[in-house]
Scaffold this motif. Structure first.
Motif, PDB file in Angstrom:
ATOM      1  N   LYS A  96      18.342  69.472  14.665  1.00  0.00           N
ATOM      2  CA  LYS A  96      18.155  67.878  13.848  1.00  0.00           C
ATOM      3  C   LYS A  96      19.032  67.752  12.887  1.00  0.00           C
ATOM      4  O   LYS A  96      19.600  68.650  12.268  1.00  0.00           O
ATOM      5  N   PRO A  97      19.505  66.854  12.331  1.00  0.00           N
ATOM      6  CA  PRO A  97      20.246  67.125  11.362  1.00  0.00           C
ATOM      7  C   PRO A  97      19.683  67.784   9.973  1.00  0.00           C
ATOM      8  O   PRO A  97      18.504  67.567   9.383  1.00  0.00           O
ATOM      9  N   TYR A  98      20.341  68.037   8.748  1.00  0.00           N
ATOM     10  CA  TYR A  98      19.445  68.304   7.586  1.00  0.00           C
ATOM     11  C   TYR A  98      20.570  68.254   6.265  1.00  0.00           C
ATOM     12  O   TYR A  98      21.314  68.762   6.263  1.00  0.00           O
ATOM     13  N   LEU A  99      20.080  67.671   5.546  1.00  0.00           N
ATOM     14  CA  LEU A  99      20.610  68.414   3.820  1.00  0.00           C
ATOM     15  C   LEU A  99      20.675  70.193   2.968  1.00  0.00           C
ATOM     16  O   LEU A  99      19.280  70.300   3.352  1.00  0.00           O
ATOM     17  N   SER A 100      21.672  69.732   2.549  1.00  0.00           N
ATOM     18  CA  SER A 100      21.915  71.236   1.509  1.00  0.00           C
ATOM     19  C   SER A 100      21.143  71.477   0.874  1.00  0.00           C
ATOM     20  O   SER A 100      21.520  70.262   0.102  1.00  0.00           O
ATOM     21  N   ALA A 101      20.297  72.359   0.659  1.00  0.00           N
ATOM     22  CA  ALA A 101      20.202  72.353  -1.567  1.00  0.00           C
ATOM     23  C   ALA A 101      19.756  73.723  -1.408  1.00  0.00           C
ATOM     24  O   ALA A 101      20.359  74.549  -1.418  1.00  0.00           O
ATOM     25  N   THR A 102      19.990  74.217  -3.358  1.00  0.00           N
ATOM     26  CA  THR A 102      19.975  75.557  -3.633  1.00  0.00           C
ATOM     27  C   THR A 102      18.150  75.633  -3.650  1.00  0.00           C
ATOM     28  O   THR A 102      17.084  74.317  -3.409  1.00  0.00           O
ATOM     29  N   ASP A 103      18.157  76.873  -3.461  1.00  0.00           N
ATOM     30  CA  ASP A 103      16.895  77.457  -3.052  1.00  0.00           C
ATOM     31  C   ASP A 103      15.529  77.932  -4.205  1.00  0.00           C
ATOM     32  O   ASP A 103      15.171  78.045  -4.447  1.00  0.00           O
ATOM     33  N   ASN A 104      16.407  78.051  -5.731  1.00  0.00           N
ATOM     34  CA  ASN A 104      15.605  78.623  -6.634  1.00  0.00           C
ATOM     35  C   ASN A 104      15.554  77.377  -7.104  1.00  0.00           C
ATOM     36  O   ASN A 104      17.194  77.115  -7.743  1.00  0.00           O
ATOM     37  N   PRO A 105      14.535  77.262  -8.148  1.00  0.00           N
ATOM     38  CA  PRO A 105      14.735  76.373  -9.204  1.00  0.00           C
ATOM     39  C   PRO A 105      14.958  76.607 -10.364  1.00  0.00           C
ATOM     40  O   PRO A 105      15.049  78.360 -10.490  1.00  0.00           O
ATOM     41  N   ASP A 106      16.190  75.396 -10.887  1.00  0.00           N
ATOM     42  CA  ASP A 106      17.125  75.824 -12.351  1.00  0.00           C
ATOM     43  C   ASP A 106      17.023  75.107 -13.335  1.00  0.00           C
ATOM     44  O   ASP A 106      17.232  74.152 -13.284  1.00  0.00           O
ATOM     45  N   SER A 107      16.983  75.625 -13.895  1.00  0.00           N
ATOM     46  CA  SER A 107      17.099  74.685 -15.335  1.00  0.00           C
ATOM     47  C   SER A 107      17.395  73.998 -15.462  1.00  0.00           C
ATOM     48  O   SER A 107      18.207  73.346 -16.525  1.00  0.00           O
TER      49      SER A 107
END
Length: 186
Positions: free
Chosen positions: A115-126
């Motif tokens: 399926k199509p996907y969106l790339s995101a950061t994996d860790n919460p960042d301030s």
């Protein structure tokens, strides 16, 4: 459309893929840092969809309730490098306003792994306190997490866009500016 993307975001660290399941929105809130918001750029993988499939991109209010711009795409969206470009008429007074990007994939078939996907950061960042990522497929909300999303702005006309571009370029390649930009007559 020609737009200047915010360059101060460095999406470092681990990347995760947010899979787009049919008819299930993924939303990302963000703050526009300038006036004339005219594009949102994000990383959309496996975007070469079949003829009976489509994407809906929406720019919405910060509550992700009211649609300001809707674009339906029945083929692979326009991209610039790794980024998919969602362009719309410039919003003159966008500075410091919060918005929501919603991406929905429509398909009658249930593709197993691709399926199509969106790339995101994996860790919460301030660095991204103003951003909230919501994956309705997993029913998860990720505060301070973000898609690889860059708002882009226009100065309102091509000559001023180009002068804004040359100012940005001058920060990185001053010798290029001195040599080539005068020939453009800006």
């Amino acid at each position: 459309g020609f737009g200047l993307a915010e360059s101060e975001y460095n999406f470092l660290g681990k990347t995760k893929k947010i899979t787009l399941s049919p008819r299930t929105p993924v939303t990302q809130t963000f703050t526009a840092h300038r006036n004339n918001l005219a594009q949102i750029r994000f990383v959309l993988g496996k975007a070469d969809i079949n003829r009976d499939e489509w994407f809906e991109f929406r720019l919405m209010d910060e509550a992700c309730q009211e649609t300001l711009v809707l674009k339906t795409l029945r083929s692979e969206p326009r991209s610039q490098g790794a980024y998919t470009v969602f362009a719309f008429p410039a919003i003159a007074d966008s500075e410091n306003k919060r918005y929501c990007l919603s991406v929905v994939y429509f398909s009658d078939e249930n593709h197993k792994g691709d399926k199509p996907y969106l790339s995101a950061t994996d860790n919460p960042d301030s660095v991204f306190p103003d951003r909230i990522l919501t994956d309705t497929n997993k029913n998860r909300v990720y505060p301070s997490q973000t898609l690889f999303l860059r708002p882009a702005y226009t100065e309102g006309s091509l000559p001023s866009d180009l002068s804004g571009f040359t100012e940005r370029l001058a920060q990185y390649k001053p010798e290029f500016i001195k040599e080539y930009i005068p020939t453009l007559g800006i």
